[in-house]
Design an enzyme around this catalytic site. Sequence first.
Site, PDB file in Angstrom:
ATOM      1  N   ARG A 179      -6.253  -0.455  -0.883  1.00 56.83           N
ATOM      2  CA  ARG A 179      -7.168  -0.237   0.235  1.00 56.83           C
ATOM      3  C   ARG A 179      -7.286  -1.514   1.078  1.00 56.83           C
ATOM      4  O   ARG A 179      -7.579  -2.589   0.564  1.00 56.83           O
ATOM      5  CB  ARG A 179      -8.503   0.178  -0.350  1.00 56.83           C
ATOM      6  CG  ARG A 179      -9.596   0.109   0.576  1.00 56.83           C
ATOM      7  CD  ARG A 179     -10.215   1.434   0.862  1.00 56.83           C
ATOM      8  NE  ARG A 179     -11.037   1.125   2.009  1.00 56.83           N
ATOM      9  CZ  ARG A 179     -11.561   1.971   2.803  1.00 56.83           C
ATOM     10  NH1 ARG A 179     -11.347   3.235   2.605  1.00 56.83           N
ATOM     11  NH2 ARG A 179     -12.294   1.582   3.800  1.00 56.83           N
TER      12      ARG A 179
ATOM     13  N   GLU B  37     -29.678   3.942  -2.372  1.00 57.13           N
ATOM     14  CA  GLU B  37     -28.899   4.445  -3.507  1.00 57.13           C
ATOM     15  C   GLU B  37     -29.663   4.198  -4.803  1.00 57.13           C
ATOM     16  O   GLU B  37     -30.066   3.080  -5.079  1.00 57.13           O
ATOM     17  CB  GLU B  37     -27.556   3.703  -3.537  1.00 57.13           C
ATOM     18  CG  GLU B  37     -26.686   4.041  -4.712  1.00 57.13           C
ATOM     19  CD  GLU B  37     -25.336   3.299  -4.671  1.00 57.13           C
ATOM     20  OE1 GLU B  37     -24.892   2.896  -3.577  1.00 57.13           O
ATOM     21  OE2 GLU B  37     -24.747   3.135  -5.732  1.00 57.13           O
TER      22      GLU B  37
ATOM     23  N   GLY C  65     -26.462  10.629   7.123  1.00 55.67           N
ATOM     24  CA  GLY C  65     -25.879  10.546   8.460  1.00 55.67           C
ATOM     25  C   GLY C  65     -24.573  11.273   8.629  1.00 55.67           C
ATOM     26  O   GLY C  65     -24.456  12.172   9.453  1.00 55.67           O
TER      27      GLY C  65
ATOM     28  N   HIS D 134     -20.623   9.293  -4.746  1.00 55.01           N
ATOM     29  CA  HIS D 134     -19.308   8.721  -5.037  1.00 55.01           C
ATOM     30  C   HIS D 134     -18.519   9.628  -5.975  1.00 55.01           C
ATOM     31  O   HIS D 134     -17.334   9.436  -6.185  1.00 55.01           O
ATOM     32  CB  HIS D 134     -19.451   7.325  -5.651  1.00 55.01           C
ATOM     33  CG  HIS D 134     -20.178   6.388  -4.733  1.00 55.01           C
ATOM     34  ND1 HIS D 134     -19.633   5.983  -3.544  1.00 55.01           N
ATOM     35  CD2 HIS D 134     -21.403   5.836  -4.794  1.00 55.01           C
ATOM     36  CE1 HIS D 134     -20.496   5.202  -2.915  1.00 55.01           C
ATOM     37  NE2 HIS D 134     -21.577   5.096  -3.656  1.00 55.01           N
TER      38      HIS D 134
ATOM     39  N   TRP E 127     -19.293  -7.262   8.236  1.00 53.09           N
ATOM     40  CA  TRP E 127     -18.001  -6.591   8.095  1.00 53.09           C
ATOM     41  C   TRP E 127     -17.045  -6.927   9.237  1.00 53.09           C
ATOM     42  O   TRP E 127     -16.089  -6.208   9.490  1.00 53.09           O
ATOM     43  CB  TRP E 127     -18.214  -5.078   7.940  1.00 53.09           C
ATOM     44  CG  TRP E 127     -18.868  -4.738   6.622  1.00 53.09           C
ATOM     45  CD1 TRP E 127     -19.061  -5.591   5.568  1.00 53.09           C
ATOM     46  CD2 TRP E 127     -19.417  -3.488   6.209  1.00 53.09           C
ATOM     47  NE1 TRP E 127     -19.702  -4.951   4.527  1.00 53.09           N
ATOM     48  CE2 TRP E 127     -19.930  -3.655   4.896  1.00 53.09           C
ATOM     49  CE3 TRP E 127     -19.537  -2.239   6.805  1.00 53.09           C
ATOM     50  CZ2 TRP E 127     -20.537  -2.616   4.186  1.00 53.09           C
ATOM     51  CZ3 TRP E 127     -20.141  -1.204   6.094  1.00 53.09           C
ATOM     52  CH2 TRP E 127     -20.633  -1.391   4.803  1.00 53.09           C
TER      53      TRP E 127
ATOM     54  N   LYS F 230       0.844  -1.204   0.000  1.00 55.65           N
ATOM     55  CA  LYS F 230       0.000   0.000   0.000  1.00 55.65           C
ATOM     56  C   LYS F 230       0.880   1.256   0.000  1.00 55.65           C
ATOM     57  O   LYS F 230       0.672   2.173  -0.791  1.00 55.65           O
ATOM     58  CB  LYS F 230      -0.895  -0.014   1.240  1.00 55.65           C
ATOM     59  CG  LYS F 230      -1.716   1.243   1.457  1.00 55.65           C
ATOM     60  CD  LYS F 230      -2.384   1.195   2.840  1.00 55.65           C
ATOM     61  CE  LYS F 230      -3.182   2.451   3.122  1.00 55.65           C
ATOM     62  NZ  LYS F 230      -4.432   2.525   2.361  1.00 55.65           N
TER      63      LYS F 230
HETATM   64  N1  GLN Z   1     -24.913   6.508   8.238  1.00 57.78           N
HETATM   65  C1  GLN Z   1     -23.771   6.135   7.457  1.00 57.78           C
HETATM   66  C2  GLN Z   1     -23.149   7.375   6.846  1.00 57.78           C
HETATM   67  O1  GLN Z   1     -23.873   8.301   6.571  1.00 57.78           O
HETATM   68  C3  GLN Z   1     -24.167   5.181   6.355  1.00 57.78           C
HETATM   69  C4  GLN Z   1     -22.964   4.744   5.563  1.00 57.78           C
HETATM   70  C5  GLN Z   1     -23.236   3.645   4.542  1.00 57.78           C
HETATM   71  O2  GLN Z   1     -24.322   3.399   4.160  1.00 57.78           O
HETATM   72  N2  GLN Z   1     -22.224   2.990   4.087  1.00 57.78           N
HETATM   73  O3  GLN Z   1     -21.958   7.422   6.604  1.00 57.78           O
END
Ligand code: GLN
Length: 756
Positions: free
Chosen positions: A516, A666, A433, A695, A562, A19
Amino acid sequence: MTIASNLGFPRIGHRRALKTALEAHWAGSLNEADLLRTAASLRETHWRHQHGAGFAHIPSGDFSLYDHVLDTAVMLGAIPSGYGWTGGPVPLSTYFALARGSAAKPALEMTKWFDTNYHYLVPLLARDQRFELTENRPLALFREAAGSGLRTRPVLLGPVSFLRLAKTTDGSDPLDLLDTLVPVYARVLRELADAGAVMVQIDEPVLALDLSTKAREAFTSAYGALAKAGPELLLTSYFGPLGDNLPAVLALPVAALHLDLCRGSLDLGPVLDHARPDLGLSLGLVNGRNIWRADLRACLATAQRVTEARDPSRLMIAPSCSLLHVPLDLAEETALPKALVDNLAFAMQKLTEIKLIARGLDEGEAAIAAALDASDAALAARAASEAVHDKAVAARLAGVTEAMRHRRSAFPVRRTAQHAALDLPRFPTTTIGSFPQTEEVRRARADHARGAINDAAYDAAIETWTREAIAWQEAAGLDVLVHGEFERNDMVKYFGERLAGFAFTKHGWVQSYGSRCVAPPIVWADVSRSEPMTVRWARFAQSLTGKPVKGMLTGPVTILQWSFVREDIPRATTCRQIALALRDEVADLEAAGIGVIQIDEPALREGLPLRAADRDAYLAWAVESFRLAASSVRDATQIHTHMCYADFEDILDSIAALDADVISIEATRSRMALLDAFEKHKYPNEIGPGVWDIHSPRVPETEEMTALLERAADRLDADRLWVNPDCGLKTRRWDEVRPAIANMVAAARRLREIAA
Ligand code: GLN
Ligand code: ZN
């Protein structure tokens, strides 16, 4: 003699050396020659580790500067136009442009490698695709190792998997390209044989998927040709049983077959009954997907069962899959509890386990008696450990009732109560969020972590950012506010650090994509919550405004997905334990006056099993866990969920079954196509389809977002629509967030006018 055999070694190196080198190269401070030298020295080190551990079959070609699927595409000349390649050897700059994008072209699409957290670049092919051998990379690496005095076993991604994992630009079936592809593979193999390679590992992990008849026939045709090319072929599949693909596989003229006996142990019986007597077997006994130590005695017993039935001279003992998916070396972890360390094995330790099993087979149990005893003792200690098995958690789980998984009233009743309590306009606006994790935010966290600033100073900084975020959201005209998640490093780690049962490594890095890496938490014991985890910041933020502030939680399935999870209890049980801990958090948020609570489940889709037959069972416990976390609240408390990173059409019924009052999802890149599915499935509750692709650094105009919302309103009841970005904004900059949110609020207002 039994062969200790590896399928792949972690690439990233000690303390993520790869990395560091890659990022220095991309930043312009490490030239190409030095990058390549670093890569070569990593390979040499990794080969030496494996040689030193007594491995007779050491892979070469498993290393990659970015991704092995991209390496394969580049080797085959499968490079879409626009990247500046016209034939011959592919420059490194083209390789990285394909991986990461350039000013001229975006990167190839990236997607998850089966159900791992590794991501590969999706080869992009066309109906008239031509393949050419740009460079025989496996040969170059085989020779490189030979130059160090090591004979290796080259690894190739097989032709059927390569095609099955590819996409086409024109809707044609990549498998139709098989006949033009196989000759290139045959040439690679022939050249390897000429250079002295005895056996080549050819990975065909798509054999763990449900395959069409056409795909199975592709195997028959490809391997009929490739078996004649020269070296012996070890056909390798992993991540699940071969199952119904097994009869076709057993008919292939390959020299040896690898079995993932961790996830595919059901294959062993049929293989022993039906495989050709001369088929070599590679037994994937040591789990390459998880960090737990192997049950050596059980592994040895399985291997012995095989040697009783088959010629033992061709037997290989191996990890279940490449060790790419586990961290490098447990010896680096000096701060983990001893009881946990005794039960862990990272890549280096897994090599030792494999060699021990091979030795036990050759020399008898007595030769490895000490190791068997140590394995038994560690497993027994864990089974008896009160730190691992918490009676209170078990009792609580046993006491879960059906009623705990249901809201008090059905959605229409809740909806009326929520609308009365929240008093929101039509097309309410909100965000997902997080707000930008600026340099300042990250620096404060790092300073706090190493003790350079104390708790009070750190909290004061977070208060300031939260206060600014609330004031800005009010001024921007958002309807449901968020506190901004400035206190959170990572949406899983933040919770793991506050829950019993989780442990964190210092250097347990696993490659996610390219440079990453992630260091997943380890769920090693029963999970419980001793005190509120998020209430402080939610309550603080709510105290600053009269508008509702959303409490923000990561859902049980995403936390599970995760993390490295236990194997001594079912995944579903761990998930329910996490759900119960979150249920308490939800109740505490509600009691603290938080009237809207979001439980993020971006990983719900990615937990889906590889085989269709296993999916319903997973979805049932995943949905049940979410509901267990969410359902304690009053009717007037509004539960949101959020999803991203995937297509959700195929699990819409389960998404509806979550019974969240609102889902944000999304949708921008699919231009709301997703909503066709929501419409078709008659999705019953409220929806916020994302109108800003976060993104990309691009700030969308009001008109674009209005147009997207109108498309959404065409498909769904306008009264149930929310307006929000695709995902959290932590990776964006404030100078992108401010104008984009202003445009988004303007779009919602425009819609209210149109609808009025
Ligand atoms: N609440 C998280 C944020 O806003 C949601 C992130 C995600 O969906 N990966 O970062
Ligand atoms: Zn998201």
